[in-house]
Write an enzyme that holds these catalytic residues in place. Structure first.
Site, PDB file in Angstrom:
ATOM      1  N   HIS A 109       3.352  -1.547 -10.118  1.00 45.71           N
ATOM      2  CA  HIS A 109       3.984  -0.319  -9.620  1.00 45.71           C
ATOM      3  C   HIS A 109       5.072   0.144 -10.585  1.00 45.71           C
ATOM      4  O   HIS A 109       5.118   1.307 -10.972  1.00 45.71           O
ATOM      5  CB  HIS A 109       4.613  -0.551  -8.241  1.00 45.71           C
ATOM      6  CG  HIS A 109       3.628  -0.913  -7.170  1.00 45.71           C
ATOM      7  ND1 HIS A 109       4.010  -1.321  -5.909  1.00 45.71           N
ATOM      8  CD2 HIS A 109       2.276  -0.938  -7.156  1.00 45.71           C
ATOM      9  CE1 HIS A 109       2.933  -1.590  -5.184  1.00 45.71           C
ATOM     10  NE2 HIS A 109       1.878  -1.359  -5.910  1.00 45.71           N
ATOM     11  N   TYR A 113       5.181   3.901 -13.246  1.00 44.58           N
ATOM     12  CA  TYR A 113       6.116   5.025 -13.414  1.00 44.58           C
ATOM     13  C   TYR A 113       6.328   5.323 -14.885  1.00 44.58           C
ATOM     14  O   TYR A 113       6.438   6.487 -15.290  1.00 44.58           O
ATOM     15  CB  TYR A 113       7.451   4.729 -12.718  1.00 44.58           C
ATOM     16  CG  TYR A 113       7.287   4.670 -11.213  1.00 44.58           C
ATOM     17  CD1 TYR A 113       6.976   5.822 -10.495  1.00 44.58           C
ATOM     18  CD2 TYR A 113       7.400   3.470 -10.522  1.00 44.58           C
ATOM     19  CE1 TYR A 113       6.783   5.769  -9.118  1.00 44.58           C
ATOM     20  CE2 TYR A 113       7.208   3.408  -9.149  1.00 44.58           C
ATOM     21  CZ  TYR A 113       6.901   4.555  -8.455  1.00 44.58           C
ATOM     22  OH  TYR A 113       6.696   4.500  -7.109  1.00 44.58           O
ATOM     23  N   GLU A 166      10.499  -2.658   1.382  1.00 49.06           N
ATOM     24  CA  GLU A 166       9.086  -2.264   1.305  1.00 49.06           C
ATOM     25  C   GLU A 166       8.761  -1.061   2.188  1.00 49.06           C
ATOM     26  O   GLU A 166       7.957  -0.211   1.817  1.00 49.06           O
ATOM     27  CB  GLU A 166       8.186  -3.426   1.777  1.00 49.06           C
ATOM     28  CG  GLU A 166       8.284  -4.706   0.974  1.00 49.06           C
ATOM     29  CD  GLU A 166       7.383  -4.702  -0.249  1.00 49.06           C
ATOM     30  OE1 GLU A 166       6.795  -3.662  -0.557  1.00 49.06           O
ATOM     31  OE2 GLU A 166       7.287  -5.767  -0.884  1.00 49.06           O
ATOM     32  N   GLU A 200       2.326  -0.932  -0.330  1.00 50.64           N
ATOM     33  CA  GLU A 200       3.595  -1.231   0.359  1.00 50.64           C
ATOM     34  C   GLU A 200       3.380  -1.448   1.857  1.00 50.64           C
ATOM     35  O   GLU A 200       4.114  -2.203   2.494  1.00 50.64           O
ATOM     36  CB  GLU A 200       4.632  -0.122   0.149  1.00 50.64           C
ATOM     37  CG  GLU A 200       4.950   0.249  -1.302  1.00 50.64           C
ATOM     38  CD  GLU A 200       5.372  -0.899  -2.212  1.00 50.64           C
ATOM     39  OE1 GLU A 200       5.345  -2.066  -1.776  1.00 50.64           O
ATOM     40  OE2 GLU A 200       5.698  -0.616  -3.378  1.00 50.64           O
ATOM     41  N   HIS A 203       2.355  -5.028   2.163  1.00 42.14           N
ATOM     42  CA  HIS A 203       3.510  -5.886   1.881  1.00 42.14           C
ATOM     43  C   HIS A 203       4.454  -5.920   3.092  1.00 42.14           C
ATOM     44  O   HIS A 203       4.868  -6.990   3.540  1.00 42.14           O
ATOM     45  CB  HIS A 203       4.279  -5.378   0.651  1.00 42.14           C
ATOM     46  CG  HIS A 203       3.466  -5.354  -0.606  1.00 42.14           C
ATOM     47  ND1 HIS A 203       3.910  -4.780  -1.776  1.00 42.14           N
ATOM     48  CD2 HIS A 203       2.223  -5.840  -0.885  1.00 42.14           C
ATOM     49  CE1 HIS A 203       2.982  -4.919  -2.720  1.00 42.14           C
ATOM     50  NE2 HIS A 203       1.948  -5.553  -2.197  1.00 42.14           N
TER      51      HIS A 203
END
Ligand SMILES: Cc1cc2nc3c(=O)[nH]c(=O)nc-3n(C[C@H](O)[C@H](O)[C@H](O)COP(=O)(O)O)c2cc1C
Ligand SMILES: [Fe+2]
Ligand SMILES: [Fe+2]
Lengths: 327, 134
Positions: A109, A113, A166, A200, A203
């Site tokens: 993740h 970006y 998260e 997420e 998670h």
């Protein structure tokens, strides 16, 4: 805080993991979904967003880069500190393995970006945004509030902080790509962010589930204390999150809608911990365009109780060729 | 008023949602070794979404086994799905699959263990639904 560490916090011996002998079948179920979800940013054609990127004003571009550096920071924390402390706290070897997957995906993740930046943005603008994020007191404070709990050596506090990261703290950032996507801008970037959002969810669910299992072992009064603690931490994070949101979004007039999105997700974070939602429906009414960007296509068949139709709608055909079904 | 039938795994979100509704409800057992559930009156099914995002895996196996029983299947009148909007297109997918397989309406979707608003809407909706189909 004196937390019982009795619950065999550390697996003090390393045994070869045996996936055919499970202590908790959730571990395998979650492992399967996480590994099945595996993706890399290279699979998304981010460069198709270059024309849309060029239609954003300089200010909108700056906002977008800042939002993404903030998200990068959270993923970095979760990948290098959060998930590793959860490995330490794991009660089964399979749980450890799941957290190694989570740790690695957080790094994917964080890395993605940078892929967005290198595809769309000028290096100087990105450097400026990194500097901004290092200096923004609210972003730094949210990182600190979480890191403090991670350093606390208390498995339950760590999990509470982790679920809030998260399932709550990312959403001031996730709002923006969903907003652009609802305006048909940066749609490939939004596709990538939706992959992160899906990760997420698992998670937050899994960490929250493990939290609940451990919590259930404690005496009722202790459970109550921990619950109060969780709500207190949420309030503290929320107050800071509102300021962070204002710093980012006031100039573009989106603060109020982002706050609704925060409330909506704070409720879900609490539910992942097994606690009741806090914010009433009157302040969680996120604009429908954002919700549609979050789960596109899933509202084709509106559900009847939501009051949108006058006759019951039966779902459109979905293929379910599967041996399990006998009809 | 007829009842609810639900399934919930160890995370118990769907169970908590159904408990908050406070309506008569029967639970589909989690394990193959438990005695299977047999229903005798019309019901609405409450089912969480699992699997890998594909419709083929969205409905938990114990729910499929329950519906494979022709008598149980003949009594389903509607379906309510649990899930999480973070799953994007797959949000509440189990509800769409069951609605389609059993030719019954998808009545509602909620997330995780549901909010007070969800409870309120489902209670009102279910009451109205049985009144209409009476
Ligand atoms: C492995 C896994 C896969 C999931 N897949 C989906 C999904 O495709 N769509 C969805 O809306 N929710 C999905 N969910 C969310 C669950 O439906 C949700 O957490 C539900 O509240 C679980 O209900 P239960 O605790 O009663 O078992 C998934 C959860 C897990 C753990
Ligand atoms: Fe992440
Ligand atoms: Fe994560």
């Amino acid at each position: 805080m004196d937390m019982p560490t009795s619950a065999a916090r550390h697996l003090n011996r390393v045994d070869a993991i045996n996936w055919n002998r499970l202590q908790d079948d959730k571990d395998l179920e979650v492992w399967n979904r996480l590994t099945g979800n595996f993706w890399l940013p290279e699979k998304i054609p981010l460069s198709n967003d270059i024309p849309a990127w060029n239609t954003l004003t300089e200010h909108e571009q700056q906002l977008t880069i800042r939002v993404f550096t903030g998200l990068t920071l959270l993923d970095t924390i979760q990948g290098t500190v959060g998930a590793p402390v959860l490995i330490e706290d794991a009660l089964t070897p399979h749980e450890e393995a799941v957290f190694t997957n989570i740790s690695f995906m957080e790094s994917v993740h964080a890395r993605s970006y940078s892929s967005i930046f290198s595809t769309l943005c000028a290096t100087r603008d990105v450097d400026d945004a990194y500097r901004w994020s290092e200096e923004n007191p609210f972003l730094q404070k949210k990182a600190e509030l979480i890191l403090e709990r991670y350093r606390s050596e208390d498995p339950l506090m760590r999990k509470i902080a982790s679920v809030f990261l998260e399932s709550f703290l990312f959403y001031s950032g996730f709002y923006l790509p969903m907003y652009w996507s609802s305006r048909a801008k940066l749609t490939n970037t939004a596709d990538l962010i939706r992959l992160i959002i899906r990760d997420e969810a698992i998670h937050g669910y899994y960490i929250g589930y493990k939290f609940q299992r451990q919590l259930a072992q404690l005496p009722a009064e202790r459970q109550e204390e921990i619950k109060i603690y969780a709500y207190e931490l949420l309030h503290e994070l929320y107050d800071n999150e509102v300021k962070y949101t204002e710093a980012l979004y006031d100039d573009v007039g989106l603060t109020e809608d982002v706050k609704k999105f925060l409330h909506y997700n704070a409720n879900k974070a609490l539910m992942n911990l097994g606690f009741e939602a806090l914010f009433p429906a009157s302040v969680t009414d996120v604009s429908p365009a954002i919700l549609a960007a979050l789960s596109p296509g899933s509202d084709e068949n509106h559900d009847f109780f939501s009051g949108s139709g006058s006759s019951y709608v039966i779902g459109k055909t979905v293929s379910t060729e599967d041996e399990d079904w006998a009809f | 008023m007829a009842g609810l039938v639900y399934f919930s795994t160890k995370s118990g979100n769907t169970r908590r949602f159904v408990e908050k509704l406070g309506l008569p409800a029967s639970r589909i057992p989690l394990n193959r070794s438990d005695p299977p559930l047999q229903v005798e009156t019309p019901y609405i099914l409450v089912v969480p979404t699992y699997g890998d995002g594909d419709p083929r895996s969205a409905v938990p196996a114990p729910v499929i086994r329950f519906l494979n029983d022709e008598h149980n299947r003949s009594l389903i009148r509607g379906v309510i799905a649990g899930g999480n909007t973070n799953f994007g297109e797959a949000f509440g997918l189990a509800g769409r699959v069951v609605a389609n397989k059993c030719r019954v309406p998808l009545l509602y979707r909620f997330e995780l263990m549901g909010t007070a608003e969800d409870v309120h809407r489902v209670l009102a909706g279910v009451t109205e639904f049985w009144k209409r189909s009476a």
